[in-house]
Design a protein around this motif. Structure first.
Motif, PDB file in Angstrom:
ATOM      1  N   ASP A  43       2.241  15.101  -1.366  1.00 28.26           N
ATOM      2  CA  ASP A  43       0.950  14.575  -0.931  1.00 28.26           C
ATOM      3  C   ASP A  43       0.864  13.100  -1.281  1.00 28.26           C
ATOM      4  O   ASP A  43       1.362  12.665  -2.326  1.00 28.26           O
ATOM      5  N   THR A  44       0.226  12.328  -0.432  1.00 25.57           N
ATOM      6  CA  THR A  44       0.049  10.904  -0.689  1.00 25.57           C
ATOM      7  C   THR A  44      -1.405  10.524  -0.469  1.00 25.57           C
ATOM      8  O   THR A  44      -2.147  11.194   0.263  1.00 25.57           O
ATOM      9  N   LEU A  45      -1.809   9.431  -1.107  1.00 24.95           N
ATOM     10  CA  LEU A  45      -3.174   8.935  -0.967  1.00 24.95           C
ATOM     11  C   LEU A  45      -3.144   7.414  -1.031  1.00 24.95           C
ATOM     12  O   LEU A  45      -2.589   6.831  -1.974  1.00 24.95           O
ATOM     13  N   LYS A  46      -3.716   6.779  -0.058  1.00 24.08           N
ATOM     14  CA  LYS A  46      -3.835   5.324  -0.058  1.00 24.08           C
ATOM     15  C   LYS A  46      -5.133   4.945  -0.758  1.00 24.08           C
ATOM     16  O   LYS A  46      -6.216   5.325  -0.313  1.00 24.08           O
ATOM     17  N   VAL A  47      -5.006   4.204  -1.844  1.00 18.68           N
ATOM     18  CA  VAL A  47      -6.181   3.810  -2.628  1.00 18.68           C
ATOM     19  C   VAL A  47      -6.749   2.519  -2.064  1.00 18.68           C
ATOM     20  O   VAL A  47      -6.048   1.497  -2.007  1.00 18.68           O
ATOM     21  N   ILE A  48      -7.982   2.561  -1.635  1.00 17.62           N
ATOM     22  CA  ILE A  48      -8.684   1.368  -1.155  1.00 17.62           C
ATOM     23  C   ILE A  48      -9.477   0.794  -2.331  1.00 17.62           C
ATOM     24  O   ILE A  48     -10.407   1.438  -2.833  1.00 17.62           O
TER      25      ILE A  48
END
Length: 252
Positions: A43-48
């Motif tokens: 799983d991946t998540l782009k942190v804004i």
């Protein structure tokens, strides 16, 4: 395992911490840089980066840590050492998951590692305070270039503002292509096109005519106080590593 991609800023790091707790993520790792699609089972998540989220996390840290410890965490982040973000992540999670203050718990590997990084960064900061060599430009601004191992420029502001209060000066980090400019009142971060030229001789047209005289006098001073019979090259290099020599007037 969830991989969180963030922009490398301190605010981005704190935003990533917010996302971890808000989403109740368990096993995670941080990665600095551009987001890319993960493997099939990752799983991946782009942190804004969010200033408001970062402020909430920082407020929480200040309730769990002393002001000095919070500053040390920021300094450790400023080191910009590759692949160290997960140690900072581990440190922060240890802070929030503990019921008591952990800043002196050197039995914990994250606390110990942050302490080691801070020690390295502070050593580099002290070296920069000693090794900066200003040269006077035609507009009366004093200019110096550095290439520190760590991103210590923001940590130098107080020292040089206090020491050179009545002078305009620029200290430029050639490795990271930004500098700090002091106008006798305030400091600001800047970028300069001509700062990519690291040899003073190539910038001679920008310097005042008397600058070469001062440089000559400075070199002669060091030559006159040198005692050949007491020369200890090994000790000298230990105190002034060769990587700094190209920015020292007496070594050019």
């Amino acid at each position: 395992m969830t991989t969180l991609f963030y922009d490398g800023s301190f605010e981005g790091l704190l935003t990533a911490i917010y996302e971890i707790y808000d989403r109740k993520l368990g096993l995670v790792k941080l990665q600095k840089g551009e987001f890319y699609d993960s493997a099939m089972f990752e799983d991946t998540l782009k942190v804004i980066t969010s200033d408001s989220y970062a402020a909430r996390v920082l407020k929480g840290l200040r309730t769990k840590l002393s002001p000095n410890a919070v500053q040390r965490l920021y300094i450790a982040h400023m080191a910009e050492i590759a692949n160290e973000e997960n140690n900072l992540l581990g440190y922060i999670r240890y802070v929030f998951d503990s019921t008591q203050n952990i800043e002196d718990d050197y039995g914990n590997r994250f606390v110990m590692r942050v302490s080691e990084i801070v020690r390295m960064v502070r050593r580099e900061k002290h070296r920069m305070e000693a090794f900066v060599r200003f040269q006077k430009l035609k507009d009366e601004t004093y200019y110096a270039t550095v290439e520190p191992d760590f991103n210590v420029l923001p940590l130098l502001i107080r020292h040089f503002r206090n020491r050179y209060t009545d002078q305009k000066w620029i200290i430029y980090d050639l490795k990271r292509n930004y500098g700090i400019y002091y106008d006798k009142h305030d400091t600001q971060f800047i970028t300069l096109d001509f700062a990519t030229v690291s040899k003073p001789d190539e910038l001679i047209s920008a310097y005042t005519e008397e600058e070469s005289i001062y440089q000559h006098l400075w070199k002669n001073y060091f030559h006159s106080v040198n005692i050949p019979a007491r020369k200890n090259t090994k000790l000298h290099v230990r105190h002034i590593p060769k990587r700094y020599w190209k920015h020292l007037t007496e070594k050019i």
